[in-house]
Structures are given as structure tokens and as C-alpha cells.
Design an enzyme around this catalytic site. Structure first.
Site, PDB file in Angstrom:
ATOM      1  N   GLY A   6       5.369 -13.091  36.238  1.00  0.00           N
ATOM      2  CA  GLY A   6       5.000 -13.291  34.833  1.00  0.00           C
ATOM      3  C   GLY A   6       4.512 -11.985  34.233  1.00  0.00           C
ATOM      4  O   GLY A   6       4.163 -11.051  34.956  1.00  0.00           O
ATOM      5  N   LYS A   7       4.527 -11.868  32.931  1.00  0.00           N
ATOM      6  CA  LYS A   7       3.926 -10.700  32.256  1.00  0.00           C
ATOM      7  C   LYS A   7       3.771 -11.056  30.790  1.00  0.00           C
ATOM      8  O   LYS A   7       4.574 -11.798  30.227  1.00  0.00           O
ATOM      9  CB  LYS A   7       4.837  -9.487  32.402  1.00  0.00           C
ATOM     10  CG  LYS A   7       4.199  -8.162  31.993  1.00  0.00           C
ATOM     11  CD  LYS A   7       3.125  -7.689  32.961  1.00  0.00           C
ATOM     12  CE  LYS A   7       3.564  -6.574  33.823  1.00  0.00           C
ATOM     13  NZ  LYS A   7       2.662  -5.985  34.755  1.00  0.00           N
TER      14      LYS A   7
END
Ligand code: NAD
Length: 428
Positions: free
Chosen positions: A117-118
């Protein structure tokens, strides 16, 4: 290393391409080294979800500004999404998506039960007062509340955010959920469930991997010379540990330039970015150098640990180190990678070398879930073990298939993700 990537015109142009385009290209390249169902590769080219939110902020000087925030969630087949939240004016959905793909591979190469994720907000954090930063973070946490959580997606600090940002995020989430939930983010202050050793972990893992790489190429760490670009969290922690282990650290730099001593610097005496920002040049040394010159020093190991895209097609031929260990994220461009491989310079990739950060984040998450604090000694011991295990997995691929270190790391990561996808199948 016989599987040298070729530098064709298209690849040479990638220096300026988007993070997402690079990430997709790297996946495509990794797919050529692993036997994987093409349908799984196709699925992995696309993120599960990219959440875009508006984050309104009442300004101290009056008026309301509305900022755009994102959370890209690439793949969670092996566990909750994991990755940083950055506050930077150039944050975009595409950049977050590309970086979330890298997090999928980083977690998989380390064999952590997480996916990638980011996220972040397109804002210049320096333009915010402390109070504005707090309110912006709390509102962002609320906007993301449905898609994050200890079993769903666990953010961490990144560019422009820190332990305090994570504390506000955790508090806002916990208040709305009606209970204290420390495991929703990592990189928190230890007093509210953060882990000892988290801050130093990416530098520590970079040093561990450097030590193993030096040994792999039949040298002694005590005889090795090392140059480090960037003397911040990653660069300084790595340089000081290697210095402790007997290496001769001949050069370190910050954004203003480098200091050089062929007999070795006393790295503990050089101020880090945190101790005194951008003050490396104030330390007395026989010579100063430009940041570009650091990359061209004749040393055993070069550790770029500042920013991305510093080793390019333009200077890869001038790199004179035998081993490059990527402390920063993405310091070597796609085209430079090919040149270094052709020249037989070993490049140990970021997804392995600096993965100590996400690994200790995993330890933090475990401590939060179990409500049990680990000592710094335990954290460092378990980090050492996890790094050595990942190193061996990647090294075995290098030895067995004559791949570059980057290709081997991607083979390990992609194989794990693809195997999990294959086992779970496609629903419905
Ligand atoms: P930091 O802000 O602590 O330090 C950065 C250092 O690089 C400073 O010394 C700064 O002066 C120097 N610098 C900045 N621009 C430069 C330039 N153009 N040329 C030379 N030096 C320059 O940053 P950090 O946390 O150590 O991160 C460094 C790199 O490592 C980044 O690529 C980051 O994404 C990556 N990384 C950080 C972590 C982490 O948790 N800190 C984890 C994994 C990867």
C-alpha cells in the site's frame, strides 16, 4: 551474471517515466524469469483499489483549503496492505500506485504477511503550522477510516510525515472506532505502541546486507572501503554500523556535498540529518567532494542513501564501486541498472537492502496485536534473523540461475505472491 538486461531506446527513455510505468515494466521483466500464469501477472498490474479523498483544512490565517489525499492498495493476497503515507506537493494517484506495487514486492521478498500500500496528501508540509498538520492528519484518517485498520491496511511514516503524524492518525482512528487500536499504523512513538529500533531499522538492514554482500564476494568487512551518499536516517545508521564492524567509511555526504578521508571518517563524530540538518561539511576532513563525485569513488561498496534516480544512464559508466547497495528507494534507474549489470557491478536492490523498516513495522504490528513490548535487543536479533533469511533466499536464486540481484529478489517476491494467488484462486 549472464542475464544482462539490454539497454534499448525505449528503456533508455525511462529516466523520466512515471513511477507506475516503471513499476509495471519491472513486473513485466520479473515475469520473464518466473513461470507464472499470465492471468496472475495481468491481475498484478492493477491495484485492488485507489482511494481518492478530499481533505478540507481550516487555515489559521482564515479560509479553508481543500487538499487531495490518496491511498493506493495494490495487493493483499498475503495479508493487509502495508506502506507509507507521504505529505509532498507532487503526490499523485499514479505515484502512490507504483509505490504500492513496490511495497508488495518488498513485503514478499522479506516473507512478511503483508501486501503493498502507499498513500499521502498533495501538500507541502512546510506550508502547514503544527496545528494545521495535526488537523489535516486527523481529517485524513477519518476519510480513510473505511479502508484502513490492523487487518486491512496499515500505514506508516514516509516523506513529510513522522512518528507524531502516526500518533495523530492512530488517535483519530481510535476515537472514532471507540477503542484504542495501536495496530492501525506503525512507526508510532514507543509510548503508544511503537517499536524500539524502528527508526534505525532501514539503515541497520542496509548495513547487514552490505556485510553479507562483502562476504559473498570473498572480502572481509574489516578490509572494505565504503562511500555513502546521504547522511540521514538510512545513510548515517548504515555508515555507523559498518564503521563499528570495522569497515573504512571514506566518504559521506548530504545535500550540500561530501567529506572524504581515504583513511576513514569517524562516522559517530559527523552530524546526522537528525542531529544537525545538512551539516556534514562542518566536520573537518582532508577533502570535500561533490555529491556526483561520491558516486564515482573507487571503493568496495557504494551506498546511495539519499534520494531516487541518482545513478542514471549518464553516470553509470563512471561508477567505480564493485558493489552498490541501495539504501534509498529507487536510486538506480532502469537504464543505469542495465549498464551496471553489463559491467558486472553487483547492485543489491532496495526492496531487500532497506527492508528493515517494513520488517520492524511488522514487529511493531505484532507487538500491538499481542499487547506485548519487545526489548531493543530482541527487535535487533529478530531483524538480523529475518534479513539473513531473505538474503539467503535471494542469494540462492542468484547462484542457481545466474540472475542479477535485483532480478533474483523479484523472482523470490513474485513467486511468493503468485503462489498465494494461485492457491486462493479467483473469486467468484
Ligand atoms: P533523511 O531525510 O533522514 O536523510 C536524507 C539525507 O539525504 C540527508 O542527509 C540529506 O541532506 C541528503 N540529501 C537530500 N537530497 C540529496 C541530494 N540530492 N544529494 C545528496 N544528498 C541528499 O531521509 P532517509 O529517511 O534517510 O531516507 C533516505 C532514502 O531512503 C529515501 O530514498 C527514502 O525513501 C529511503 N528509505 C527510508 C526509509 C526510512 O524509514 N527512513 C525506509 C526505506 C527507504
Amino acid at each position: 551474471m549472464s542475464t544482462t538486461p539490454t539497454v534499448d531506446d525505449e528503456e533508455a527513455e525511462t529516466e523520466s517515466e512515471s513511477t507506475l510505468a516503471t513499476a509495471r515494466k519491472q513486473l513485466q521483466r520479473a515475469a520473464t524469469n518466473v513461470e507464472v500464469d499470465p492471468a496472475i501477472i495481468e491481475r498484478l498490474k492493477h491495484p485492488t483499489r485507489v482511494q481518492q479523498v478530499s481533505v478540507p483544512l481550516e487555515r489559521e490565517e482564515g479560509g479553508v483549503d481543500v487538499f487531495t489525499g490518496y491511498r493506493a492498495q495494490h495487493d493483499d493476497v498475503r495479508g493487509p496492505y502495508k506502506g507509507g503515507l507521504r505529505y509532498h506537493p507532487e503526490v499523485t494517484a499514479d505515484e502512490c500506485t507504483g509505490l504500492s506495487m513496490w511495497m508488495t514486492w518488498k513485503c514478499a521478498v522479506m516473507d512478511l504477511p503483508f501486501g503493498g500500500g502507499k498513500g499521502g496528501i498533495a501538500v507541502d508540509p512546510k506550508s502547514l503550522t503544527d496545528d494545521e498538520r495535526e488537523r489535516l492528519t486527523r481529517r485524513f484518517a477519518e476519510e480513510l477510516r473505511d479502508v484502513v485498520g490492523p487487518t486491512k491496511d496499515v500505514p506508516a511514516p514516509d516523506m513529510g510525515t513522522d512518528a507524531q503524524t502516526m500518533a495523530w492518525f492512530m488517535d483519530a482512528y481510535s476515537m472514532q472506532q471507540g477503542e484504542t487500536i495501536p495496530g492501525v499504523v506503525t512507526g508510532k512513538p514507543p509510548v503508544i505502541g511503537g517499536s524500539y529500533g524502528r527508526e534505525a531499522a532501514p539503515g541497520r538492514s542496509t548495513a547487514i546486507i552490505t556485510r553479507e554482500a562483502v562476504d559473498y564476494y570473498d572480502r572481509e568487512i574489516a578490509d572494505a572501503t565504503v562511500a555513502v551518499q546521504g547522511f540521514g536516517s538510512v545513510g548515517a545508521n548504515a555508515a555507523r554500523l559498518l564503521d563499528d564492524w570495522g569497515a573504512t567509511v571514506v566518504a559521506v555526504s548530504d545535500v550540500n556535498g561530501a567529506i572524504y578521508d581515504p583513511d576513514g571518517l569517524d562516522t559517530r563524530a559527523v552530524p546526522t540529518h537528525e542531529e544537525e540538518p545538512e551539516a556534514v561539511l562542518t566536520h573537518e576532513a582532508p577533502e570535500t567532494l561533490s555529491n556526483e563525485a561520491v558516486l564515482e569513488l573507487d571503493v568496495d561498496v557504494l551506498i546511495p542513501a539519499a534520494v531516487g534516480n541518482v545513478i542514471t544512464a549518464g553516470n553509470a559508466d563512471a561508477v567505480d564501486a564493485d558493489i552498490v547497495v541501495e539504501g534509498a528507494n529507487g536510486p538506480t534507474t532502469f537504464a543505469a541498472d542495465a549498464i551496471l549489470a553489463e559491467r558486472d557491478v553487483a547492485v543489491i536492490p532496495d526492496i531487500l537492502a532497506n527492508a528493515g523498516g517494513v520488517t520492524v513495522s511488522y514487529f511493531e504490528w505484532l507487538q500491538d496485536i499481542n499487547r506485548r513490548t519487545w526489548s531493543l535487543e530482541r527487535v535487533n536479533e529478530e531483524l538480523e534473523e529475518q534479513m539473513l533469511s531473505a538474503w539467503r533466499d535471494v542469494r540462492d536464486e542468484v547462484d542457481a540461475r545466474d540472475l542479477t540481484w535485483r532480478d533474483a529478489a523479484y523472482v523470490v517476491a513474485l513467486s511468493r505472491v503468485a503462489e498465494a494467488k494461485g492457491a486462493r484462486g479467483l473469486w467468484p
